[in-house]
Design an enzyme around this catalytic site. Structure first.
Site, PDB file in Angstrom:
ATOM      1  N   TYR A  16       0.824  -1.216   0.000  1.00 26.59           N
ATOM      2  CA  TYR A  16       0.000   0.000   0.000  1.00 26.59           C
ATOM      3  C   TYR A  16       0.857   1.265   0.000  1.00 26.59           C
ATOM      4  O   TYR A  16       0.349   2.365  -0.188  1.00 26.59           O
ATOM      5  CB  TYR A  16      -0.948   0.030   1.211  1.00 26.59           C
TER       6      TYR A  16
ATOM      7  N   LYS B  30       3.892 -15.254   1.429  1.00 27.28           N
ATOM      8  CA  LYS B  30       3.885 -16.107   0.242  1.00 27.28           C
ATOM      9  C   LYS B  30       5.332 -16.305  -0.195  1.00 27.28           C
ATOM     10  O   LYS B  30       5.738 -15.888  -1.281  1.00 27.28           O
ATOM     11  CB  LYS B  30       3.059 -15.445  -0.877  1.00 27.28           C
TER      12      LYS B  30
ATOM     13  N   ASP C 239      -4.823  -7.222   5.860  1.00 29.93           N
ATOM     14  CA  ASP C 239      -6.077  -6.543   5.547  1.00 29.93           C
ATOM     15  C   ASP C 239      -7.164  -7.587   5.273  1.00 29.93           C
ATOM     16  O   ASP C 239      -8.274  -7.534   5.820  1.00 29.93           O
ATOM     17  CB  ASP C 239      -5.829  -5.669   4.304  1.00 29.93           C
TER      18      ASP C 239
ATOM     19  N   ASP D  94     -10.189  -9.216   8.108  1.00 26.42           N
ATOM     20  CA  ASP D  94     -11.623  -9.099   7.824  1.00 26.42           C
ATOM     21  C   ASP D  94     -12.281 -10.473   7.831  1.00 26.42           C
ATOM     22  O   ASP D  94     -13.398 -10.651   8.320  1.00 26.42           O
ATOM     23  CB  ASP D  94     -11.853  -8.434   6.466  1.00 26.42           C
TER      24      ASP D  94
END
Ligand code: NAD
Length: 368
Positions: A142, A192, A249, A253
């Site tokens: 981000y 990952k 993120d 959630d």
């Protein structure tokens, strides 16, 4: 000794309504548990824009940097939708996070037994669930450069860059290990590393920090896609999940919905420790300003109250008092108290925001 200081920024919409109940609980701890705080209130978001033409006044920023912890309600609302991006209410929150350098975002996913039916998973998979996601909050894809939409030949290309330095990984890993020591003593780190170099470095640094300073904590690694699957397959296998900004993120959630209503979810964002060992810290419910229910007495104050419980535990080293508050919430729910957002298909009569505050205070009193 001077009381610790709390800066309360109630914000917009239901922010002041839910924070009103938290203030009563803070007063209760001062009066009944000899745990006083010096509380100051100030404006953030749309409320600050209305008063000062900016979503966070410089003086408020200075107070936040100075306070032992900041409690925030919520920001935003339709009234501010057409404002220029630079003065939107959310910019106030982003400025706080940036200038306080809050790199470690803690999102618990805790399922109270009384609400196990609210989960989209089978109740036995989530009853008693208590996991904590530690998400890196100030770096990664981000923020990485280069970013943008560029011309390339006869078409455009959108670019974002996943970028982590060793020190950024090191500090958030330490925060997760420290946290694990106060809980179930297990960290599962997710990236990952199979397809991303940043993931390889992430894993290397997490292992290095673990070996050097936290060998007593059980560490495992998981690819983030498998992590998502495991979260919905068998969430109780986890204690602390450590992950980067992007995966965090999504995974947080996903974990949040294991527990049901948005009105129940607290969060903390922590930075580097000050000279006194206390981290810079901002505590806030996960939900927004809920304009659809503002001013109706319908808001569930529990997410904000549990955020204060996190402050007791992580800023003020009052784990027992945090547990006292969490158990009062649990008792009230077990007794059947429900705000409108917690009404199941079987219906019932919802109680108001203030009634929920009353019930939690009564449960605190009952256990003295
Ligand atoms: P929201 O979280 O405000 O509301 C989503 C839904 O959940 C609504 O139906 C609302 O009534 C319900 N809800 C939320 N909190 C509740 C509570 N405590 N008790 C009962 N019901 C609750 O999200 P949204 O509607 O997408 O956004 C509304 C505004 O809030 C927007 O301006 C958005 O930008 C802002 N927002 C702020 C934050 C924040 O301050 N951290 C986070 C998310 C959204």
């Amino acid at each position: 000794m001077a009381n610790p200081t709390l800066l309360i920024l109630a914000g917009d919409g239901i922010g002041p309504e839910v924070m009103g109940q938290v203030t009563r609980i803070i007063d209760w701890f001062g009066a009944k548990r000899d745990l006083g705080f010096d509380v100051e209130h100030d404006l953030v978001g749309g409320a600050a824009y209305d008063a000062h033409g900016t979503p966070l006044h410089d003086d408020t920023m200075a107070k936040a940097l100075d306070a032992d912890a900041v409690l925030l309600g919520a920001v935003g609302g339709p009234k501010y939708d057409d404002l220029d991006f630079s003065v939107k209410p959310e910019r106030g929150l982003l400025r706080l996070r940036k200038e306080m350098d809050l790199f470690s975002n803690l999102r618990p996913a805790q399922c109270f037994d009384a609400l196990a039916d609210f989960s989209s998973l089978k109740p036995d998979l989530v009853a008693g669930l208590d996991i904590m996601i530690v998400r890196e909050l100030t770096s990664g894809v981000y923020f990485g450069e280069p970013r943008g939409i560029f011309e390339e030949g006869n078409e455009r290309v959108g670019i974002n860059t996943q970028r982590y330095t060793e020190s950024e990984i090191d500090r958030v890993a330490r925060s997760a290990f420290e946290l694990a020591r106060r809980r179930g003593n297990k960290v599962c780190s997710m990236e990952k590393a199979n397809v991303m170099e940043s993931g390889i470095l992430w894993r290397e640094v997490v292992e290095r920090v673990h070996k050097a300073d936290y060998a007593d904590v059980e560490l495992s690694h998981m690819y983030a896609d498998n992590g998502a699957m495991q979260l919905v397959r068998a969430p109780k296998q986890f204690d602390v999940i450590l992950t980067d900004n992007l995966f965090g993120d999504i995974l947080s959630d996903c974990a949040a919905m294991l527990t049901g209503s948005l009105g129940m979810l607290p969060s903390a964002s922590l930075g580097a420790p000050n000279a006194d060992g206390r981290p810079k810290a901002l505590y806030e419910p996960v939900h927004g300003s809920a304009p659809d229910i503002t001013g109706k007495g319908l808001a569930n104050p529990i997410a904000c109250i549990l955020s204060f419980a996190m402050a007791l535990r992580y800023s003020f080293d009052q784990g027992d008092e945090a547990t006292r508050l969490e158990q009062a919430v649990e008792k009230v729910l077990a007794d059947g108290a429900r705000t409108a957002d917690l009404m199941g298909p079987e219906g019932g009569t919802p109680i108001s925001t203030t009634d929920m505050g009353d019930a939690i205070l009564a449960a605190l009193d009952a256990r003295l």
